[in-house]
Design a protein around this motif. Structure first.
Motif, mmCIF file in Angstrom:
data_model
loop_
_atom_site.group_PDB
_atom_site.id
_atom_site.type_symbol
_atom_site.label_atom_id
_atom_site.label_comp_id
_atom_site.label_asym_id
_atom_site.label_seq_id
_atom_site.Cartn_x
_atom_site.Cartn_y
_atom_site.Cartn_z
ATOM 1 N N GLN A 170 54.771 39.079 38.110
ATOM 2 C CA GLN A 170 53.424 38.903 38.712
ATOM 3 C C GLN A 170 52.421 38.226 37.481
ATOM 4 O O GLN A 170 51.806 37.243 37.795
ATOM 5 C CB GLN A 170 52.882 40.177 39.205
ATOM 6 N N GLU A 171 52.692 38.612 36.211
ATOM 7 C CA GLU A 171 51.956 38.217 35.339
ATOM 8 C C GLU A 171 52.394 36.531 35.134
ATOM 9 O O GLU A 171 51.568 35.722 34.483
ATOM 10 C CB GLU A 171 52.127 38.699 33.909
ATOM 11 N N GLY A 172 53.485 36.069 35.635
ATOM 12 C CA GLY A 172 53.894 34.804 35.671
ATOM 13 C C GLY A 172 52.953 33.986 36.375
ATOM 14 O O GLY A 172 53.022 32.478 35.994
ATOM 15 N N TRP A 173 52.307 34.203 37.082
ATOM 16 C CA TRP A 173 51.247 33.496 37.986
ATOM 17 C C TRP A 173 49.714 33.694 37.612
ATOM 18 O O TRP A 173 48.776 33.365 38.100
ATOM 19 C CB TRP A 173 51.375 33.514 39.439
ATOM 20 N N ARG A 174 49.562 34.131 36.157
ATOM 21 C CA ARG A 174 48.245 34.543 35.981
ATOM 22 C C ARG A 174 47.934 33.624 34.515
ATOM 23 O O ARG A 174 47.466 34.157 33.588
ATOM 24 C CB ARG A 174 47.873 35.983 35.749
ATOM 25 N N SER A 175 48.192 32.432 34.747
ATOM 26 C CA SER A 175 48.029 31.635 33.461
ATOM 27 C C SER A 175 46.514 31.106 33.237
ATOM 28 O O SER A 175 46.192 31.106 31.977
ATOM 29 C CB SER A 175 49.017 30.417 33.526
ATOM 30 N N PHE A 176 45.762 30.855 34.332
ATOM 31 C CA PHE A 176 44.549 30.314 34.194
ATOM 32 C C PHE A 176 43.427 31.025 34.488
ATOM 33 O O PHE A 176 43.521 31.564 35.663
ATOM 34 C CB PHE A 176 44.568 28.842 34.781
ATOM 35 N N PRO A 177 42.152 31.392 33.786
ATOM 36 C CA PRO A 177 42.324 30.985 32.286
ATOM 37 C C PRO A 177 42.924 32.015 31.222
ATOM 38 O O PRO A 177 43.512 33.235 31.612
ATOM 39 C CB PRO A 177 40.799 30.941 32.096
ATOM 40 N N SER A 178 43.227 31.831 30.336
ATOM 41 C CA SER A 178 43.512 32.776 29.080
ATOM 42 C C SER A 178 42.874 33.793 29.135
ATOM 43 O O SER A 178 41.670 33.849 28.577
ATOM 44 C CB SER A 178 43.839 32.289 27.806
ATOM 45 N N GLY A 179 43.286 35.192 29.347
ATOM 46 C CA GLY A 179 42.633 36.409 29.107
ATOM 47 C C GLY A 179 42.519 36.852 27.823
ATOM 48 O O GLY A 179 41.228 37.380 27.414
ATOM 49 N N HIS A 180 43.224 36.555 26.885
ATOM 50 C CA HIS A 180 43.065 36.915 25.331
ATOM 51 C C HIS A 180 41.924 35.921 24.736
ATOM 52 O O HIS A 180 41.352 36.707 24.173
ATOM 53 C CB HIS A 180 44.441 36.649 24.692
ATOM 54 N N SER A 181 42.041 34.746 25.296
ATOM 55 C CA SER A 181 41.044 33.844 24.769
ATOM 56 C C SER A 181 39.515 34.286 25.277
ATOM 57 O O SER A 181 38.623 34.184 24.374
ATOM 58 C CB SER A 181 41.244 32.424 25.143
ATOM 59 N N SER A 182 39.440 34.419 26.530
ATOM 60 C CA SER A 182 38.283 34.661 27.070
ATOM 61 C C SER A 182 37.757 36.266 26.405
ATOM 62 O O SER A 182 36.527 36.272 25.951
ATOM 63 C CB SER A 182 38.231 34.931 28.431
ATOM 64 N N PHE A 183 38.437 37.235 26.468
ATOM 65 C CA PHE A 183 38.214 38.322 25.712
ATOM 66 C C PHE A 183 37.675 38.410 24.431
ATOM 67 O O PHE A 183 36.706 39.097 24.038
ATOM 68 C CB PHE A 183 39.180 39.512 26.023
ATOM 69 N N SER A 184 38.464 37.453 23.727
ATOM 70 C CA SER A 184 38.396 37.450 22.256
ATOM 71 C C SER A 184 36.950 36.977 21.807
ATOM 72 O O SER A 184 36.273 37.217 21.097
ATOM 73 C CB SER A 184 39.360 37.056 21.321
ATOM 74 N N PHE A 185 36.566 35.880 22.462
ATOM 75 C CA PHE A 185 35.452 35.166 22.271
ATOM 76 C C PHE A 185 34.228 35.753 23.082
ATOM 77 O O PHE A 185 33.028 35.381 22.340
ATOM 78 C CB PHE A 185 35.690 33.877 23.006
ATOM 79 N N SER A 186 34.467 36.655 23.867
ATOM 80 C CA SER A 186 33.290 37.334 24.296
ATOM 81 C C SER A 186 32.910 38.693 23.343
ATOM 82 O O SER A 186 31.676 38.805 23.009
ATOM 83 C CB SER A 186 33.588 38.009 25.674
ATOM 84 N N GLY A 187 33.867 39.366 23.102
ATOM 85 C CA GLY A 187 33.725 40.335 22.075
ATOM 86 C C GLY A 187 33.126 39.928 20.905
ATOM 87 O O GLY A 187 32.220 40.289 20.168
ATOM 88 N N LEU A 188 34.063 38.997 20.072
ATOM 89 C CA LEU A 188 33.801 38.622 18.815
ATOM 90 C C LEU A 188 32.726 37.491 18.686
ATOM 91 O O LEU A 188 32.020 37.377 17.498
ATOM 92 C CB LEU A 188 35.095 37.695 18.162
ATOM 93 N N GLY A 189 32.526 36.724 19.737
ATOM 94 C CA GLY A 189 31.426 35.724 19.834
ATOM 95 C C GLY A 189 30.151 36.441 20.017
ATOM 96 O O GLY A 189 29.112 36.052 19.433
ATOM 97 N N TYR A 190 30.024 37.586 20.964
ATOM 98 C CA TYR A 190 28.952 38.439 20.769
ATOM 99 C C TYR A 190 28.548 39.009 19.537
ATOM 100 O O TYR A 190 27.246 39.016 19.040
ATOM 101 C CB TYR A 190 29.126 39.603 21.741
#
Length: 321
Positions: A170-190
Motif C-alpha cells: 500500500q505504501e507503494g502508492w503514497r509517493s506524492f508528496p514526500s511525508g519525510h520532507s513535509s514533516f522535517s520542514f514543518s518541525g525543523l522549519g518551525y
C-alpha cells in the motif's frame, strides 16, 4: 510639555451585543483552550486515516522506467528517526529554552502548542493528499512483485502484485508528496523561525553567526529530504512539494502566535488580550503600532516630571534724566 508626542494606540471597543459578543467573550476567556480542542480533532483525523484509509491505486505499466528502481530495505532516515530528528529534538530544544530563560508560562505554552500544531497539521494534510493522489513510488515494481506473465506494455492494476506485506504494498502508492520532507520542514522549519525571532535575525546589521544558527534546522531538514531521493522512495517533484508544504504550515503556525520576524518585538508572542481584546475580536495591531506602543511605554519610564524651562529675570534700573 511631555517629551513624547506619540499618542497611545487604544484597542478597546464597546462590548459586542448578542450571540456574536457572547461567542467572542467565550473565546477570549478560553484561549488557547480552543486550540487544544482543534489539535485533538487534527490528531483524531490523522489516526482514523492511518487505521481505515487506503490509497487510490493508479494504473501502472511494467515497462515504465520511472518506477523500476530497487526497493531499499534499510532506509537512510527511517520513520522513527525522522520523528526523532524533526519532532523530539526540536521539542527538547524548546524545553531547554524555557528552562534557561524562564519566560512566562503563557509564552512557553503557545510556543510548544504552535510547534505541535505544525507537526500534526502537516502530517494530516500530507496523508490526505497521499491517499487521494495515489501516485506510484519510484520503487513500485520492486514492491509489487508482479505475477509471471503480466504484460509489460499495458496498463495493469494493483491486483497483479504478489507482495504479501500489505503495508509495503500500500505504501507503494503514497509517493506524492514526500511525508519525510513535509514533516522535517514543518518541525525543523518551525524551530528555525523560532530561533530567528528570538535572535532578531532580520534586524539591520545582524551578525552572520546568528543567521547561520537560524538556518541550521533548515539545513538538517534539507538533508532528510535528500535522503528520500537516495533511497528511491520519491522523486524530486515529491520532495520539493513536500518541503514547500511543511515550510508553509510551519510559518503559518508560527505566525499565529508570534509577530513578523521583522518586528522589533518578534521574540514576544501575542498576548491573548491583544488577540481578541477584552470585549471580543479586534484587529491586531500592525508592526508600526507595536513599535509605537513600545516607545510609549519607554517614554513613560523617563520620569513623571516634565522639563520646565524658565527664562532668567533681568532687572532694569530706571533711567535718570
Amino acid at each position: 510639555m511631555p517629551r513624547s508626542g506619540l499618542s497611545t494606540v487604544s484597542l478597546s471597543r464597546p462590548a459586542q451585543p448578542g450571540v456574536a459578543g457572547a461567542v467572542a467573550r467565550f473565546y477570549q476567556r478560553s484561549f488557547p483552550a480552543v486550540d487544544y480542542l482543534a489539535l485533538g480533532c487534527i490528531v483524531g483525523g490523522w489516526v482514523l486515516i492511518q487505521l481505515f484509509v487506503t490509497p487510490f491505486h493508479r494504473l501502472f505499466s511494467l515497462d515504465n522506467k520511472a518506477i523500476q528502481y530497487p526497493f531499499a530495505v534499510v532506509e537512510r532516515v527511517s520513520v522513527v528517526w525522522s520523528i526523532i530528528y524533526a519532532g523530539i529534538i526540536p521539542f527538547v530544544i524548546l524545553v531547554l529554552w524555557a528552562a534557561m530563560f524562564r519566560p512566562k508560562l503563557y509564552n512557553v505554552q503557545v510556543t510548544i502548542l504552535g510547534f505541535v500544531i505544525a507537526l500534526m497539521l502537516t502530517s494530516l494534510l500530507t496523508d490526505i493528499i497521499k491517499n487521494s493522489v495515489g501516485r506510484p513510488r519510484p520503487d513500485l515494481i520492486s514492491r509489487c512483485i508482479p505475477k509471471k506473465g503480466t504484460p509489460e506494455n499495458k496498463l495493469v492494476a494493483w491486483t497483479v502484485c504478489t507482495q504479501t506485506s500489505q503495508h509495503i504494498l500500500q505504501e507503494g502508492w503514497r509517493s506524492f508528496p514526500s511525508g519525510h520532507s513535509s514533516f522535517s520542514f514543518s518541525g525543523l522549519g518551525y524551530l528555525s523561525f523560532f530561533i530567528s525571532g528570538q535572535m532578531h535575525v532580520f534586524r539591520p546589521r545582524t551578525d552572520l553567526c546568528r543567521c547561520l544558527v537560524a538556518l541550521l534546522p533548515f539545513l538538517c531538514a534539507l538533508m532528510i529530504a535528500i535522503s528520500r531521493l537516495d533511497d528511491y522512495r520519491h522523486d524530486v517533484y515529491d520532495v520539493t512539494c513536500g518541503s514547500i508544504l511543511g515550510t508553509v504550515i510551519a510559518y503559518l503556525s508560527y505566525r499565529r502566535y508570534y509577530p513578523s520576524l521583522r518586528s522589533v518585538i518578534c521574540d514576544i508572542p501575542y498576548d491573548k488580550t491583544a488577540i481578541t481584546g477584552e470585549e471580543g475580536f479586534h484587529r491586531l495591531p500592525s508592526d508600526e503600532e507595536q513599535q509605537i506602543q513600545r516607545l510609549e511605554v519607554s517614554s513613560n519610564q523617563w520620569g513623571a516630571e516634565e522639563d520646565v524651562y524658565q527664562l532668567s529675570e533681568t532687572s532694569s534700573e530706571p533711567r535718570q534724566a
